[in-house]
Write a protein that holds these residues in place. Sequence first.
Motif, mmCIF file in Angstrom:
data_model
loop_
_atom_site.group_PDB
_atom_site.id
_atom_site.type_symbol
_atom_site.label_atom_id
_atom_site.label_comp_id
_atom_site.label_asym_id
_atom_site.label_seq_id
_atom_site.Cartn_x
_atom_site.Cartn_y
_atom_site.Cartn_z
ATOM 1 N N UNK A 6 3.026 -1.346 2.229
ATOM 2 C CA UNK A 6 1.824 -0.518 2.207
ATOM 3 C C UNK A 6 1.406 -0.286 3.653
ATOM 4 N N UNK A 7 1.272 0.954 4.050
ATOM 5 C CA UNK A 7 0.997 1.280 5.448
ATOM 6 C C UNK A 7 -0.468 1.093 5.848
ATOM 7 N N UNK A 8 -1.330 0.795 4.894
ATOM 8 C CA UNK A 8 -2.736 0.522 5.202
ATOM 9 C C UNK A 8 -3.337 -0.256 4.033
ATOM 10 N N UNK A 9 -4.448 -0.942 4.254
ATOM 11 C CA UNK A 9 -5.124 -1.609 3.139
ATOM 12 C C UNK A 9 -5.538 -0.642 2.035
ATOM 13 N N UNK A 10 -5.914 0.589 2.416
ATOM 14 C CA UNK A 10 -6.283 1.585 1.402
ATOM 15 C C UNK A 10 -5.109 1.891 0.488
ATOM 16 N N UNK A 11 -3.905 1.964 1.058
ATOM 17 C CA UNK A 11 -2.707 2.170 0.238
ATOM 18 C C UNK A 11 -2.526 1.021 -0.751
ATOM 19 N N UNK A 12 -2.810 -0.179 -0.290
ATOM 20 C CA UNK A 12 -2.686 -1.353 -1.156
ATOM 21 C C UNK A 12 -3.643 -1.244 -2.335
ATOM 22 N N UNK A 13 -4.887 -0.915 -2.055
ATOM 23 C CA UNK A 13 -5.883 -0.802 -3.119
ATOM 24 C C UNK A 13 -5.534 0.319 -4.089
ATOM 25 N N UNK A 14 -5.041 1.444 -3.541
ATOM 26 C CA UNK A 14 -4.704 2.588 -4.396
ATOM 27 C C UNK A 14 -3.554 2.267 -5.341
ATOM 28 N N UNK A 15 -2.663 1.385 -4.899
ATOM 29 C CA UNK A 15 -1.502 1.028 -5.717
ATOM 30 C C UNK A 15 -1.858 0.056 -6.840
ATOM 31 N N UNK A 165 10.691 -4.850 10.522
ATOM 32 C CA UNK A 165 11.450 -6.029 10.938
ATOM 33 C C UNK A 165 11.361 -7.134 9.886
ATOM 34 N N UNK A 166 10.168 -7.346 9.335
ATOM 35 C CA UNK A 166 10.030 -8.354 8.291
ATOM 36 C C UNK A 166 10.839 -7.970 7.045
ATOM 37 N N UNK A 167 10.841 -6.684 6.715
ATOM 38 C CA UNK A 167 11.648 -6.230 5.580
ATOM 39 C C UNK A 167 13.130 -6.475 5.835
ATOM 40 N N UNK A 168 13.559 -6.240 7.052
ATOM 41 C CA UNK A 168 14.948 -6.497 7.431
ATOM 42 C C UNK A 168 15.290 -7.979 7.239
ATOM 43 N N UNK A 169 14.370 -8.850 7.661
ATOM 44 C CA UNK A 169 14.580 -10.286 7.484
ATOM 45 C C UNK A 169 14.667 -10.641 5.997
ATOM 46 N N UNK A 170 13.804 -10.041 5.180
ATOM 47 C CA UNK A 170 13.836 -10.307 3.741
ATOM 48 C C UNK A 170 15.157 -9.848 3.139
ATOM 49 N N UNK A 171 15.616 -8.673 3.540
ATOM 50 C CA UNK A 171 16.878 -8.155 3.004
ATOM 51 C C UNK A 171 18.067 -9.001 3.428
ATOM 52 N N UNK A 176 20.086 -8.526 -2.559
ATOM 53 C CA UNK A 176 19.998 -7.730 -3.789
ATOM 54 C C UNK A 176 18.568 -7.314 -4.126
ATOM 55 N N UNK A 177 17.628 -7.522 -3.220
ATOM 56 C CA UNK A 177 16.244 -7.144 -3.506
ATOM 57 C C UNK A 177 16.132 -5.626 -3.641
ATOM 58 N N UNK A 178 15.311 -5.190 -4.573
ATOM 59 C CA UNK A 178 15.126 -3.767 -4.852
ATOM 60 C C UNK A 178 14.037 -3.223 -3.918
ATOM 61 N N UNK A 179 14.433 -2.341 -2.995
ATOM 62 C CA UNK A 179 13.509 -1.879 -1.954
ATOM 63 C C UNK A 179 12.967 -0.477 -2.233
ATOM 64 N N UNK A 180 11.656 -0.342 -2.135
ATOM 65 C CA UNK A 180 11.008 0.958 -2.190
ATOM 66 C C UNK A 180 11.376 1.753 -0.943
ATOM 67 N N UNK A 181 11.264 3.081 -1.007
ATOM 68 C CA UNK A 181 11.642 3.902 0.150
ATOM 69 C C UNK A 181 10.737 3.665 1.359
ATOM 70 N N UNK A 182 9.566 3.069 1.143
ATOM 71 C CA UNK A 182 8.720 2.688 2.274
ATOM 72 C C UNK A 182 9.439 1.687 3.174
ATOM 73 N N UNK A 183 10.293 0.873 2.594
ATOM 74 C CA UNK A 183 11.075 -0.086 3.373
ATOM 75 C C UNK A 183 12.078 0.647 4.253
ATOM 76 N N UNK A 184 12.725 1.659 3.707
ATOM 77 C CA UNK A 184 13.667 2.462 4.488
ATOM 78 C C UNK A 184 12.967 3.108 5.674
ATOM 79 N N UNK A 185 11.767 3.639 5.434
ATOM 80 C CA UNK A 185 11.008 4.291 6.504
ATOM 81 C C UNK A 185 10.631 3.296 7.591
ATOM 82 N N UNK A 186 10.121 2.127 7.190
ATOM 83 C CA UNK A 186 9.682 1.131 8.177
ATOM 84 C C UNK A 186 10.859 0.565 8.966
ATOM 85 N N UNK A 187 11.977 0.365 8.308
ATOM 86 C CA UNK A 187 13.154 -0.131 9.022
ATOM 87 C C UNK A 187 13.655 0.906 10.020
ATOM 88 N N UNK A 188 13.561 2.171 9.646
ATOM 89 C CA UNK A 188 13.934 3.232 10.582
ATOM 90 C C UNK A 188 13.031 3.239 11.807
#
Length: 252
Positions: A6-15, A165-171, A176-188
């Motif tokens: 989630x790129x902001x706390x507001x995104x977290x709440x909206x989800x 970077x944290x997502x990269x460490x998790x992967x 085999x973790x299922x990653x949302x496309x937000x992970x692809x964007x942040x890793x990029x």
Amino acid sequence: MKLHIHMSPADTLAAQPGVEDVYIVIDLIRATTAITTMFDQGAKRVFAADTVEQARKAAQLKPGRLLCGERNAQALPDFDYGNSPAQFAQSDLSNQELILTTTNGTRAFYACPEQSIRLAGCFYNARAVTACALRYARKQHSNISIVCAAENGFFALDDAVCAGYLAQEIQHQQPDINCHESVTAARGLYQLYPPSILPSHCHSAQQVIAAGIGDDIDFCMRQNASDSIAQIVGKEHETGLLILERIANDPG
């Protein structure tokens, strides 16, 4: 198991996130780096305040706690400390209790479900905090969400890069973790703006440098130098502050 950023706390709440998920909150420059450093230096507890007024009132109710915080990178008058991880790294905080309020970081913890597992993450403790989050998620068969504190509600490059970077460490630890496309964007973004050049491209770093505390930026860019993991363990009834404690690397 799923991974979402989630790129902001507001995104977290909206989800409308689930209470069963594990959350890693990032305010790279500087709150979660500072919190991690406080525990490195022996702090007993850190109490996260949403506002300056709440922090001051809590300090009056609980004398003896160190009052720490900032607004817009500036230390607050009559506070014991600002929000400087470099300064905390030079301080003996053994068995101290600290109250912390910051412009963005402490508020982000409040955006996550109250009964959820909430961890403080940054470059500085990346490997430790991601391994901890995975252990929790495996144990309770849940997902992991990384929450960026953002900057005054808007996207913050430094938090997003750190999330990548944290997502990269998790992967790496859970291929085999299922990653949302937000992970692809942040890793990029992490590949485009590694720590060596990131400070030149983000407003929060430039703001801290302009305030004359550039040592904090070098500190915040350090990777995997700490094993300290801070977790929200509850809310203090008398003050309403969120309580962070250092937990064992293996939460069992």
